[in-house]
Structure formats: C-alpha cells, structure tokens
Design a protein around this motif. Structure first.
Motif, PDB file in Angstrom:
ATOM      1  N   LEU A  10      17.717   7.501 -12.116  1.00 31.79           N
ATOM      2  CA  LEU A  10      16.555   7.499 -10.928  1.00 31.79           C
ATOM      3  C   LEU A  10      15.898   8.965 -11.185  1.00 31.79           C
ATOM      4  O   LEU A  10      15.116   9.487 -10.369  1.00 31.79           O
ATOM      5  CB  LEU A  10      15.679   6.058 -10.508  1.00 31.79           C
ATOM      6  N   ILE A  11      17.013   9.106 -10.384  1.00 31.90           N
ATOM      7  CA  ILE A  11      17.593   9.613  -9.431  1.00 31.90           C
ATOM      8  C   ILE A  11      17.288  11.517 -10.077  1.00 31.90           C
ATOM      9  O   ILE A  11      16.258  12.764  -9.542  1.00 31.90           O
ATOM     10  CB  ILE A  11      18.908  10.317  -8.241  1.00 31.90           C
ATOM     11  N   SER A  12      18.103  11.628 -11.032  1.00 35.15           N
ATOM     12  CA  SER A  12      17.079  12.274 -12.562  1.00 35.15           C
ATOM     13  C   SER A  12      15.783  12.566 -11.965  1.00 35.15           C
ATOM     14  O   SER A  12      15.433  13.984 -12.944  1.00 35.15           O
ATOM     15  CB  SER A  12      18.047  12.460 -12.840  1.00 35.15           C
ATOM     16  N   LYS A  13      15.409  11.605 -12.533  1.00 27.52           N
ATOM     17  CA  LYS A  13      14.361  11.727 -13.437  1.00 27.52           C
ATOM     18  C   LYS A  13      13.376  12.349 -12.111  1.00 27.52           C
ATOM     19  O   LYS A  13      12.430  12.956 -12.699  1.00 27.52           O
ATOM     20  CB  LYS A  13      14.193   9.877 -13.574  1.00 27.52           C
ATOM     21  N   SER A  14      14.073  12.438 -10.987  1.00 23.98           N
ATOM     22  CA  SER A  14      13.041  13.268  -9.909  1.00 23.98           C
ATOM     23  C   SER A  14      12.842  14.370  -9.334  1.00 23.98           C
ATOM     24  O   SER A  14      12.546  15.112  -8.592  1.00 23.98           O
ATOM     25  CB  SER A  14      12.780  12.107  -8.288  1.00 23.98           C
ATOM     26  N   GLY A  15      14.400  14.985 -10.775  1.00 25.44           N
ATOM     27  CA  GLY A  15      14.616  16.620 -10.446  1.00 25.44           C
ATOM     28  C   GLY A  15      15.645  16.899  -9.536  1.00 25.44           C
ATOM     29  O   GLY A  15      15.538  18.096  -9.398  1.00 25.44           O
ATOM     30  N   VAL A  16      15.943  15.882  -8.882  1.00 26.17           N
ATOM     31  CA  VAL A  16      17.651  16.742  -8.087  1.00 26.17           C
ATOM     32  C   VAL A  16      18.689  15.674  -9.132  1.00 26.17           C
ATOM     33  O   VAL A  16      18.433  14.665  -9.977  1.00 26.17           O
ATOM     34  CB  VAL A  16      17.244  15.968  -6.893  1.00 26.17           C
ATOM     35  N   VAL A  17      19.679  16.353  -8.520  1.00 25.57           N
ATOM     36  CA  VAL A  17      21.275  16.005  -9.241  1.00 25.57           C
ATOM     37  C   VAL A  17      22.055  14.885  -8.390  1.00 25.57           C
ATOM     38  O   VAL A  17      21.956  15.376  -6.287  1.00 25.57           O
ATOM     39  CB  VAL A  17      21.884  16.755  -9.064  1.00 25.57           C
TER      40      VAL A  17
ATOM     41  N   THR B 282      10.139  15.227   4.288  1.00 28.25           N
ATOM     42  CA  THR B 282       8.947  14.859   2.562  1.00 28.25           C
ATOM     43  C   THR B 282       9.289  15.397   1.600  1.00 28.25           C
ATOM     44  O   THR B 282       8.546  14.941   0.406  1.00 28.25           O
ATOM     45  CB  THR B 282       7.256  16.230   3.246  1.00 28.25           C
ATOM     46  N   SER B 283      10.077  16.392   1.679  1.00 27.77           N
ATOM     47  CA  SER B 283      10.329  17.175   0.636  1.00 27.77           C
ATOM     48  C   SER B 283      11.467  15.629  -0.492  1.00 27.77           C
ATOM     49  O   SER B 283      11.663  15.401  -1.794  1.00 27.77           O
ATOM     50  CB  SER B 283      11.656  17.560   0.669  1.00 27.77           C
ATOM     51  N   MET B 284      11.642  14.393   0.446  1.00 22.75           N
ATOM     52  CA  MET B 284      12.927  13.508  -0.510  1.00 22.75           C
ATOM     53  C   MET B 284      11.845  12.624  -1.285  1.00 22.75           C
ATOM     54  O   MET B 284      12.018  11.483  -0.876  1.00 22.75           O
ATOM     55  CB  MET B 284      13.523  12.858   0.587  1.00 22.75           C
ATOM     56  N   GLU B 285      10.253  12.943  -0.593  1.00 20.86           N
ATOM     57  CA  GLU B 285       9.027  11.526  -1.251  1.00 20.86           C
ATOM     58  C   GLU B 285       9.178  11.146  -2.742  1.00 20.86           C
ATOM     59  O   GLU B 285       8.769  10.439  -2.721  1.00 20.86           O
ATOM     60  CB  GLU B 285       8.005  12.263  -0.475  1.00 20.86           C
ATOM     61  N   LYS B 286       9.394  12.294  -3.232  1.00 16.34           N
ATOM     62  CA  LYS B 286       9.312  12.239  -5.259  1.00 16.34           C
ATOM     63  C   LYS B 286      10.270  10.944  -5.074  1.00 16.34           C
ATOM     64  O   LYS B 286      10.939   9.663  -5.969  1.00 16.34           O
ATOM     65  CB  LYS B 286       9.352  13.354  -5.620  1.00 16.34           C
ATOM     66  N   VAL B 287      11.864  11.669  -4.861  1.00 12.31           N
ATOM     67  CA  VAL B 287      13.766  11.030  -5.163  1.00 12.31           C
ATOM     68  C   VAL B 287      13.203   9.310  -4.315  1.00 12.31           C
ATOM     69  O   VAL B 287      13.404   8.433  -5.141  1.00 12.31           O
ATOM     70  CB  VAL B 287      14.743  10.910  -5.125  1.00 12.31           C
ATOM     71  N   ILE B 288      12.652   8.842  -2.972  1.00  8.97           N
ATOM     72  CA  ILE B 288      12.447   8.467  -2.619  1.00  8.97           C
ATOM     73  C   ILE B 288      11.885   6.735  -3.355  1.00  8.97           C
ATOM     74  O   ILE B 288      12.287   5.920  -3.034  1.00  8.97           O
ATOM     75  CB  ILE B 288      12.543   8.127  -1.189  1.00  8.97           C
ATOM     76  N   GLY B 289      10.976   7.765  -3.382  1.00 12.21           N
ATOM     77  CA  GLY B 289       9.397   6.581  -3.540  1.00 12.21           C
ATOM     78  C   GLY B 289       9.802   6.213  -5.294  1.00 12.21           C
ATOM     79  O   GLY B 289       9.702   5.390  -5.137  1.00 12.21           O
ATOM     80  N   ILE B 290      10.803   6.913  -6.145  1.00  7.43           N
ATOM     81  CA  ILE B 290      10.873   6.315  -7.026  1.00  7.43           C
ATOM     82  C   ILE B 290      11.785   5.285  -6.509  1.00  7.43           C
ATOM     83  O   ILE B 290      11.753   3.856  -7.603  1.00  7.43           O
ATOM     84  CB  ILE B 290      11.454   7.152  -8.195  1.00  7.43           C
TER      85      ILE B 290
END
Lengths: 268, 314
Positions: A258-265, A36-44
C-alpha cells in the motif's frame, strides 16, 4: 391536498436519510495529525485499516510542525512529519519512526545530453540562477522549468529538500505527475520532478551528485533528493490500544504494498 | 304541492345516484392530477433549489476572504502567492487572463463559426450539411480533457516550433484550444437562427436582383442577428468557464498576461488546481475567486437573456 403530498414526501425523504446510520458503533478511534505531504500514504493506510478492523481513523492535514505540536500536547495519537525531528523535539520526549521515504526524481527530456546534476545546480536552475543548459553541461537552450501546483506534496518535498521554497521561477505549474512527465517528454529543454514510482521511460531520470534514484539509494540515504515520512509518538505515554494496532499495522511489511502504491518507498 | 315536491326530491335523489359515482370518479382523477402536478413541481424545484443553494453558498464562503484581504487588494492586486510564507492574494492576473483568453477565443472562433453557419444554413447541399452538422455535434461532445491532451501533445510543441519560443504552453495555446471548443455552440445556434429566417425575405431580395451572397449577408444575417449575437454570448460563456483543457496547455503560473507566449493562469484553473490541498485563508480566497467567476457568468447569462428576449418579442 398538495400539503399532504408534500408532507408524505418529506417524511419519506427524512426516513431514507436515517436508514444506514446507526450501524457504525465505534467507541475506539485513531487520530493522526500533521504533514500534508503524507496525506496520500496515510489516507490509503487509514482507509484500509478502518475497513479491516472497524476502528475509525482520522487525519488532520495541518503540516509537520503542527502535527508534532499536536502529539506533544496530546491532541492526537500519532503525529505525521515529513522532516526529521529536531534535537529539542527529541529531548522533549518524542520519538520518530520512519514510515517511508519520499524520493523525488529530477527528470529531463531523453534528447538532453545532461545526465547528472549536483544538488546545488538543481537549486540554481530552479531559482533562475542558471537559465541555459550550456551552463549546466548541456547544449545551448533556455531551461524550461516545470513543476507542480502550489500545495502539492511533491512540490513541497522538492522545494524543501533543495531549499528553494517560494523561490522557484516556474515556467509551468501542472496539477499531476503525469502531466509533468508528458510535458518534459515533449520539450527537449524541459526539466521537471516527479515521485520515483511515477517515472516512465518517456523521460530521462538524472543522477544527482552521481547517484541514481532507486529504492535502495533512497533507503540508504545516498540519493539526496529525498525526505523521510515520520510517525511521531511520545516516549513516556503509551499509545491507546487502537493506535498501537494501527502503528503496528502500518510499520509491518504487510503495509508495504500500500505504501508503494502511494508513490513512496517503504522503510520497513 | 307537498306531494309534488316530494317527487321532485325523489327525482333529484335518483338522478344524483349515477352523478355521485361520476363525481367520486372525477374527484379521484383530480387527486391523481394534483399528485402528478406536485411531483413535477418538486422536480422543477430541484433545479431552482440547486442554483439557489450554490449562489448562497458561494456568497457566504466567498465574502469573508474578500473582506479580510480587502476588495481593492483582492481584485487589483497583481501578485498571487497563496502558499508563500507571506501570502499574497491578488487576482488581477487571473481576471485579465480570463478576459484576454476569452476575447482571443472569440476573435478566432466567431468569424470561423459565423461563416460556417452561413455556409451550412444557406449554401451547402443537404448531404454536405448533414455530414458537417454531425461533425460539429461530435466536436461538442468531445470531453474537454481530450482537447487538453491533444493540445498538450500537438499544439504546445507545435507553437514552440512554429514561433521558435522556448516553451509553447501559454496564453496562445489556451486561446486556440478555447476557440475550437466554442465553435460548436456558435455554429449550432447560428444555424438555427439563420434557418428560421422566412424564405419570403430571401425570395424578395433575389427577385429584386440581388445575388445569393448579397442576399445572405444583407437580408438573412440581419434578420437573424439576435440569434447570432446570442450564439456569440453562449460561446463567451463556454470559454470563460472552461477549466480542464486550459489547465493542461496554459502553463498555470500566476503571471500577468503581457505576452501571447506567457505562462498564465485563468480564474477557473486557479480554483481547480489549488482547491485540493488548500486550507485556511487560501481556501476562502479560492471561494472568492469562484465568486468573481460566478459574477462573470451571471453577467454573460443576463446578456444572453437580453438577446433571446429581444428575439422573442419581435
């Protein structure tokens, strides 16, 4: 009379409901399942991929363990895990590819003289074993623990890395990273956590075990409050063409923005 | 005889000719009337339909979790840990917090709102009244997230300094924010009720030698008491349903509210903060929390209707 009017309206409404359907012909699709933590990055990533290629994308937020199991049993194309694969999972024919690193920064008020904490002390502070800043090298003052709401990916990440799951004695649980930063900037004795991308100058980022959180230290693993976001696939069965396309796209440098946009490296 | 009859039928035919057009015209008008009537009915039904839909949906999705957890454990459980390995779903802390928070807001907000409305309706000069009333309307129009933001940046640090507590976020901060938020509803409705008191009542009281202040509190206020009571109930409804502003200042930790400075969580904020990531029984339990909140709101609305009806029947 009234009946006729009513009927007309029903007909009109039902016709408009179906207009717009039928133009999405997708026989191909990619399914993902897991953290569930990856929701944001995988969603984008999934949304952009779906818009660009027309291949439909699904994501089932079940948790890392269930995601890994789903790949094993062939119920999805790509599993999502926010922890490293265990040895027996690797031996059972699974392969993990790091998509990104989730780096969590420990923040305090700029007025706080403390600038470094050990990972152990972070855990002690959050579980209530250390309650005064003087015990952690700061001024006398009660430590105000600020965290995120239950279910938040950042909270889950922080608690699993520091091994404080369900044991944190929060004083405040806020629903966004921005709120955490604002609260910490308002209280000289507060401590909080936020993802690397969100940290601003209004708060001080602590070094953990002497290492400051930057994209580089997170990537090379020297900054310890971090965890990998892993794409889990099978080694013996190849991915479907659609899933292969998706996999190649999200692990390519094109997806980094896009990955950076979701707050991860991004890892690649 | 027969001839006469014929002419009469002729006459009838002739006379019905223009009347026929008239009838046709009237029929068309009637159809149009019916169509418009139907459209209005349909629009009216949208609101009713929405309420019904939400009610039915809340009951259907709220009941299973209560059933699974057990109604006593759910309503009177003192511990909420929805994402823990061994989850607990007791919402007593939220119910008490919502009640305490609303009661606190009423205790702070009602005297201020009531006095303000007496002043605005009876004492203030027309110019002062119009300026103050537009200020009150503006207060009503400020989005709740702005209240929350100001509370977070001004009120929470303020409480920390004034009361010398480690952290200002908690029940007291939420009460103060709610008290300010319910002011406009209380003031506006009370002013309307006080304005509606017939001038003759007050004139009679003044003529009997009562001072203006005596008149306002002994004559005007009792005459408007249903309206004022309704205003208070409206304020209660607003306070218990508020989520955004409260979420930003109350701390949101599911503690029992045993101190004013305790970090607490309301019924509304529980739903708002956990719904996004919830799944399974946790999600169902959140619907049950919403159902409990809905019950409270229905109770408040029934009370409001009671006061308004009593006012109407008088």
């Amino acid at each position: 009379m009234k009946k006729n009017v009513f009927l007309t309206m029903v007909v009109v409404l039902s016709v408009t409901m179906f207009v717009g359907c039928g133009n999405k012909k997708s026989s191909r699709f990619v399914s993902t399942d897991g953290s569930t933590s990856m929701e944001k990055v995988i969603g984008i990533l999934g949304e952009v991929f779906q818009n660009d290629t027309g291949i439909s994308f699904t994501y089932n937020p079940t948790g890392s363990g269930s995601g890994i199991k789903a790949v094993q049993e062939g119920r999805c194309d790509i599993g999502l895990s926010s922890r490293k694969l265990k040895k027996d999972e690797m031996e059972s024919g699974l392969k993990g590819t790091v998509l990104a690193y989730d780096g969590i920064v420990i923040i305090v008020n700029p007025a706080n003289p403390v600038s470094d904490l050990s990972l152990e002390n972070v855990a002690k502070i959050y579980t209530g074993k250390i309650t005064n800043w003087s015990e952690a090298g700061g001024n006398n003052g009660d430590i105000i623990l600020i965290g995120r709401e239950a279910g938040s990916g950042t909270r889950d990440g922080f608690e699993s890395i520091t091994n404080t799951k369900d044991a944190c004695k929060y004083r405040q649980e806020l629903t966004s990273t921005g709120d955490v930063i604002t609260m910490v900037s308002q209280n000289p004795n507060a401590i909080g956590y936020a993802s690397l991308a969100a940290v601003k100058d209004s708060v001080k980022a602590l070094t953990v075990d002497g290492v400051a959180a930057t994209e580089e230290t997170i990537k090379n693993g020297s900054y310890v409050v971090q965890r990998p976001f892993i794409l889990v696939t099978k080694t013996d069965t190849p991915l479907s063409e659609a899933a292969q396309n998706f996999f190649a796209y999200i692990t390519s440098p094109d997806a980094n923005a896009l990955i950076s946009k979701s707050g991860v490296v991004p890892a690649n | 005889m027969a001839k006469k009859k014929k002419t009469s039928t002729e006459q009838v035919i002739r006379s019905t000719e223009p009347q026929g057009i008239n009838l046709d015209h009237r029929k068309k008008k009637q159809i149009l009337e019916n169509i418009v009537h139907g459209i209005f009915l349909l629009l009216g039904l949208i609101a009713v339909g929405c309420v019904l839909l939400i009610t039915v949906y809340l009951f259907i999705s709220g009941i299973p979790a209560i059933h699974k957890i057990g109604i006593v454990d759910f309503l009177f459980g003192r511990e909420w840990a929805s994402t823990a390995a061994d989850p607990k779903y007791g919402i007593l802390p939220f119910i008490l917090t919502s009640i305490y928070g609303t009661a606190g807001a009423v205790i702070l907000g009602v005297p201020i709102g009531f006095m303000t409305s007496v002043y605005l309706s009876k004492i203030a000069s027309p110019r002062v009244k119009s300026v103050m009333q537009s200020a009150v309307s503006l207060l009503a129009g400020i989005p709740s997230v702005v209240y929350g933001l100001v509370g977070m940046l001004v009120l929470v640090p303020g409480i920390r300094k004034v009361f010398n507590v480690p952290d200002g976020a908690g029940l007291l901060a939420a009460i103060i924010v709610l008290a300010i938020m319910i002011l406009p509803s209380i003031i506006k409705m009370s002013v309307t009720a006080l304005d509606a008191v017939p001038k003759e009542y007050e004139d009679a009281s003044l003529a009997l030698g009562a001072t203006p202040i005596e008149t306002y509190f002994r004559v005007s206020v009792p005459a408007a008491k249903s309206g004022i009571a309704a205003a208070v109930v409206l304020g209660v409804g607003r306070a218990i349903g508020e989520a955004m502003a409260v979420m930003m200042v109350a701390g949101n930790v599911p503690n029992m509210p045993d101190s004013l400075f305790q970090s607490v969580r309301f019924l509304t904020t529980t739903v708002a903060s956990e719904m996004a990531y919830s799944s399974g029984l946790q999600r169902q339990a959140l619907f049950s929390v919403a159902l409990v909140l809905f019950m409270f709101i229905m109770l408040i609305n029934a009370t409001l209707n009671f006061f308004l009806k009593r006012d109407g029947n008088k």
